[in-house]
Design a protein around this motif. Structure first.
Motif, mmCIF file in Angstrom:
data_model
loop_
_atom_site.group_PDB
_atom_site.id
_atom_site.type_symbol
_atom_site.label_atom_id
_atom_site.label_comp_id
_atom_site.label_asym_id
_atom_site.label_seq_id
_atom_site.Cartn_x
_atom_site.Cartn_y
_atom_site.Cartn_z
ATOM 1 N N SER A 29 0.825 -1.206 0.000
ATOM 2 C CA SER A 29 0.000 0.000 0.000
ATOM 3 C C SER A 29 0.862 1.260 0.000
ATOM 4 O O SER A 29 2.087 1.189 0.125
ATOM 5 C CB SER A 29 -0.919 -0.001 1.210
ATOM 6 O OG SER A 29 -0.145 0.048 2.403
ATOM 7 N N GLU A 31 0.631 5.799 1.026
ATOM 8 C CA GLU A 31 -0.081 6.984 1.495
ATOM 9 C C GLU A 31 0.213 8.136 0.546
ATOM 10 O O GLU A 31 1.359 8.317 0.120
ATOM 11 C CB GLU A 31 0.360 7.371 2.909
ATOM 12 C CG GLU A 31 -0.017 6.378 3.991
ATOM 13 C CD GLU A 31 -1.506 6.405 4.323
ATOM 14 O OE1 GLU A 31 -2.160 7.427 4.051
ATOM 15 O OE2 GLU A 31 -1.990 5.393 4.866
ATOM 16 N N THR A 32 -0.804 8.906 0.238
ATOM 17 C CA THR A 32 -0.574 10.042 -0.641
ATOM 18 C C THR A 32 0.230 11.121 0.079
ATOM 19 O O THR A 32 0.309 11.155 1.312
ATOM 20 C CB THR A 32 -1.906 10.634 -1.142
ATOM 21 O OG1 THR A 32 -2.697 11.035 -0.019
ATOM 22 C CG2 THR A 32 -2.662 9.623 -1.977
ATOM 23 N N ARG A 42 -11.176 15.132 0.304
ATOM 24 C CA ARG A 42 -11.336 13.694 0.494
ATOM 25 C C ARG A 42 -12.304 13.069 -0.505
ATOM 26 O O ARG A 42 -12.255 11.868 -0.782
ATOM 27 C CB ARG A 42 -11.823 13.401 1.914
ATOM 28 C CG ARG A 42 -10.757 13.601 2.979
ATOM 29 C CD ARG A 42 -9.843 12.411 3.049
ATOM 30 N NE ARG A 42 -8.777 12.567 4.041
ATOM 31 C CZ ARG A 42 -7.917 11.608 4.371
ATOM 32 N NH1 ARG A 42 -7.987 10.437 3.774
ATOM 33 N NH2 ARG A 42 -6.991 11.822 5.271
ATOM 34 N N ASN A 143 3.675 10.669 -5.095
ATOM 35 C CA ASN A 143 2.446 10.303 -4.379
ATOM 36 C C ASN A 143 1.375 11.392 -4.404
ATOM 37 O O ASN A 143 0.558 11.506 -3.481
ATOM 38 C CB ASN A 143 2.758 9.916 -2.928
ATOM 39 C CG ASN A 143 3.512 8.594 -2.824
ATOM 40 O OD1 ASN A 143 4.086 8.111 -3.797
ATOM 41 N ND2 ASN A 143 3.527 8.014 -1.640
ATOM 42 N N GLY A 190 -5.175 10.273 0.976
ATOM 43 C CA GLY A 190 -5.419 9.153 1.874
ATOM 44 C C GLY A 190 -4.598 7.934 1.521
ATOM 45 O O GLY A 190 -3.621 8.001 0.783
ATOM 46 N N ARG A 191 -5.042 6.806 2.052
ATOM 47 C CA ARG A 191 -4.325 5.545 1.852
ATOM 48 C C ARG A 191 -4.807 4.858 0.583
ATOM 49 O O ARG A 191 -6.011 4.791 0.315
ATOM 50 C CB ARG A 191 -4.534 4.623 3.056
ATOM 51 C CG ARG A 191 -3.784 3.304 2.973
ATOM 52 C CD ARG A 191 -3.992 2.493 4.250
ATOM 53 N NE ARG A 191 -3.282 1.214 4.177
ATOM 54 C CZ ARG A 191 -3.797 0.104 3.653
ATOM 55 N NH1 ARG A 191 -5.027 0.117 3.150
ATOM 56 N NH2 ARG A 191 -3.087 -1.018 3.622
ATOM 57 N N SER A 193 -4.709 1.194 -1.090
ATOM 58 C CA SER A 193 -4.458 -0.178 -0.659
ATOM 59 C C SER A 193 -3.549 -0.925 -1.638
ATOM 60 O O SER A 193 -3.316 -0.482 -2.770
ATOM 61 C CB SER A 193 -5.780 -0.933 -0.526
ATOM 62 O OG SER A 193 -6.331 -1.190 -1.818
#
Length: 237
Positions: A29, A31-32, A42, A143, A190-191, A193
């Motif tokens: 995964s 993270e941005t 979001r 990212n 956000g994350r 996956s």
């Protein structure tokens, strides 16, 4: 800020960029980038984020081919991406100037840099000699976004492009070298996956399977632009 550069040869350019453009997505995964939340919320909507920049406005036929790539990227990975960037907005940035969330101080900085940047663009607009460019990889840009990389097509084009960049370094010195690209899509903050990263890698593989895009940049295509968010740019004055 002071940042001294020199003109890279094509071989030096390729050595610098190949590693991070050819394998930019992690295993597992990710993270941005924290700074992305200043540009995208979001829900994937673009936030107010103003600034000015110097770009090459691409031919429409090139924009249409990038649009097709964007469509496949959203088909595979739409749930992790912000709202689509409009086709008309696709461009290759030559040099960032100033940017940030709206503020009185930012507006002053934009005005302060505008005159010198517009003058330099006007001086270069008469240069009809071409800078040959070709697409390389679809890659993850720190990212924040998925971008299509471009590189000069020959040594002469490389030195000329770097020379253009140096002109604007004298106006706003940046602490990073030029990596030509077209932003195809921004991430949602956000994350992301492991499975979603795998989908992004499928989009990267799809881009590799497509025909290399080739185009010729000229001084006539160079524009001073301002923007209100990452999806709304316009030429000025």
């Amino acid at each position: 800020m002071e940042y001294q550069t020199r003109l890279e040869t094509l071989q030096e350019f390729q050595q610098r960029t190949y590693g991070f453009t050819s394998s930019s997505l992690p295993y597992g995964s990710m993270e941005t980038n924290p700074g992305l939340s200043r540009k995208v919320d979001r829900e994937g909507k673009f936030l107010e984020y103003q600034g000015n920049t110097v770009v090459f406005n691409l031919p429409w036929k090139v924009k249409e081919k990038i649009l097709a790539l964007q469509g496949e990227l959203y088909r595979l990975c739409g749930e992790v991406l912000a709202e689509p960037i409009e086709t008309a907005t696709f461009h290759i940035t030559l040099h960032d100037l100033v940017s940030g969330p709206p503020s009185a101080g930012l507006e002053q900085e934009i005005k302060r840099t505008e005159h010198a940047a517009v003058r330099a663009v006007n001086e270069l607009s008469g240069d009809k000699g071409g800078i040959r460019m070709r697409s390389t990889f679809l890659f993850n840009m720190v990212n924040t976004s998925m971008v299509l990389g471009f590189e000069p097509g020959d040594q002469e084009s490389c030195l000329k492009l770097m020379g253009y960049y140096e002109i604007f370094q004298r106006i706003v010195p940046l602490d990073y070298p030029l990596t030509p690209h077209v932003t195809v899509a921004y991430f949602r903050p956000g994350r992301i996956s492991e499975g979603q990263v795998c989908s992004l890698k499928k989009a990267v593989d799809f881009a590799k399977s497509q025909e290399t895009l080739e185009t010729k940049l000229t001084g006539e295509m160079l524009e001073y632009q301002v923007f209100s968010d990452m999806n709304h740019y316009w030429k000025t004055p």
